[in-house]
Write an enzyme that holds these catalytic residues in place. Structure first.
Site, short mmCIF file in Angstrom:
data_model
loop_
_atom_site.label_atom_id
_atom_site.label_comp_id
_atom_site.label_asym_id
_atom_site.label_seq_id
_atom_site.Cartn_x
_atom_site.Cartn_y
_atom_site.Cartn_z
N LYS A 53 21.20 -5.77 -71.24
CA LYS A 53 19.45 -6.47 -70.26
C LYS A 53 19.25 -6.53 -69.01
O LYS A 53 18.11 -6.03 -68.87
CB LYS A 53 20.02 -8.34 -71.14
CG LYS A 53 19.78 -8.04 -72.38
CD LYS A 53 20.09 -9.79 -73.13
CE LYS A 53 20.30 -9.39 -74.53
NZ LYS A 53 21.16 -11.32 -75.15
N GLN A 97 23.09 -16.43 -72.87
CA GLN A 97 23.50 -15.83 -74.34
C GLN A 97 24.46 -16.86 -74.83
O GLN A 97 25.44 -17.51 -74.78
CB GLN A 97 24.80 -14.47 -73.60
CG GLN A 97 24.58 -13.12 -73.82
CD GLN A 97 24.10 -12.57 -75.27
OE1 GLN A 97 22.66 -12.37 -74.98
NE2 GLN A 97 23.78 -12.26 -76.52
N ASP A 120 13.13 -16.58 -74.58
CA ASP A 120 14.16 -15.88 -75.81
C ASP A 120 13.27 -16.78 -76.79
O ASP A 120 13.56 -16.84 -78.43
CB ASP A 120 15.35 -16.79 -75.69
CG ASP A 120 16.48 -15.61 -75.41
OD1 ASP A 120 16.39 -14.79 -76.14
OD2 ASP A 120 17.44 -16.07 -75.34
N1 GUN Z 1 23.00 -14.01 -78.95
C1 GUN Z 1 22.76 -12.40 -80.01
N2 GUN Z 1 20.83 -12.92 -79.97
C2 GUN Z 1 20.76 -12.56 -79.34
C3 GUN Z 1 19.83 -13.31 -78.36
O1 GUN Z 1 18.30 -12.59 -78.25
N3 GUN Z 1 19.96 -14.27 -77.62
C4 GUN Z 1 20.63 -15.12 -76.54
N4 GUN Z 1 20.25 -16.07 -75.92
N5 GUN Z 1 21.55 -15.32 -76.64
C5 GUN Z 1 21.52 -13.79 -78.16
#
Ligand code: GUN
Length: 284
Positions: A53, A97, A120
């Site tokens: 990311k 995350q 998100d």
């Molecule tokens: N863990 C797995 N997928 C995601 C996501 O799309 N966003 C976040 N913050 N954590 C994740």
């Protein structure tokens, strides 16, 4: 094999190029989009996702800040960091995350992130807007799937879409976005009996469960579109999705590979949400 395989790399590259140009234009007018990514603990898979990311953000010309906190971080310390980021004008998107280490509340984290920085789309206000069909952030993975379907010219209105999985991150919002596209939507999950009888009715089959080899040829209607959101480690240690690719590709019309399609498209939608958020901040 009869199925056409979606060229995820090409779709992602072209979408990211557009975001990069729009980021440069916004920066030119004085606002550089900024994303803060918070990782708590040392889950190796999460560390890889966070690195990807951050790298994608930098490649797009955005500001990115990574906060790597020890697994011993308290809820109060984590919330204090989020409050600080909420108030930081350089930051337009905040992502914590998941999964968080045991003892930390994801729910409280999602409610603490300012709704206007919730790239998100996990904050209850943004989830509410999504349910109501109001404008706002779209959740990254489901939005990425819709983008893939649009780019491939898959018609959705009036089609039967079957989603396997009912998670808050993918299954539920996926169903909502498909409804927005006027699809007829069925959601299956771990308590659904005779799964194959239902999935075989799907024009578009989307699996978001997290179980390697769940979807086989008997689950797929001939010619159907199969989208694999799963991200699993196979018995051979390699990354794989929920779909037994070689088997399902014998009957599907169009199929997405894992890795290299929904995963990078999810990150692309995260960049898009950060850009959108920065634009809104610039207009305020
Ligand atoms: N863990 C797995 N997928 C995601 C996501 O799309 N966003 C976040 N913050 N954590 C994740």
């Amino acid at each position: 094999m009869t199925a056409q395989v979606v060229n995820g790399k090409e779709i992602v590259a072209s979408r990211r190029e557009r975001i990069k140009q729009e980021t440069a234009a916004l920066k030119e007018s004085g606002v550089q989009p900024g994303l803060a990514v918070v990782l708590v603990g040392d889950d190796p898979a999460s560390a890889v996702y966070v690195r990807n990311k951050i790298k994608a953000c930098e490649d797009a010309g955005m500001l990115s800040e990574a906060y790597r906190l020890p697994a011993t971080t308290s809820q109060a310390e984590l919330l204090a960091l989020i409050v600080k980021l909420n108030e930081d004008p350089r930051i337009h998107g905040i992502l914590v995350q998941s999964p968080l280490p045991k003892g930390l509340s994801e729910e409280e984290v999602n409610e603490t992130i300012a709704a206007e920085k919730d790239v998100d789309c996990f904050h209850p206000v943004n989830v509410g807007n999504l349910v109501l069909g109001k404008e706002g952030f779209l959740p990254c993975t489901p939005a990425g799937v819709i983008e893939i379907l649009h780019t491939c010219g898959v018609p959705l209105a009036g089609k039967h879409a079957v989603v396997i999985g009912r998670s808050n991150i993918v299954g539920k919002p996926m169903a909502l976005l498909l409804l927005r596209e006027h699809a007829t939507v069925t959601v299956c999950h771990s308590r659904t009996p005779n799964l194959a009888d239902i999935t075989r009715q799907a024009d578009i089959l989307i699996s978001a469960v997290g179980r390697a080899g769940l979807v086989k040829r008997e689950h797929v209607k001939p010619g159907a579109v199969v989208i694999d959101v799963g991200m699993n480690r196979g018995a051979d240690g390699k990354l794989c999705g929920d779909v037994d690719f070689a088997d399902a590709a014998e009957v599907a019309g169009l199929i997405t590979p894992v890795p290299g399609c929904v995963g990078p498209m999810t990150i692309t939608m995260l960049l898009n949400n950060t850009l959108q958020s920065a634009r809104r901040a610039a207009n305020r």
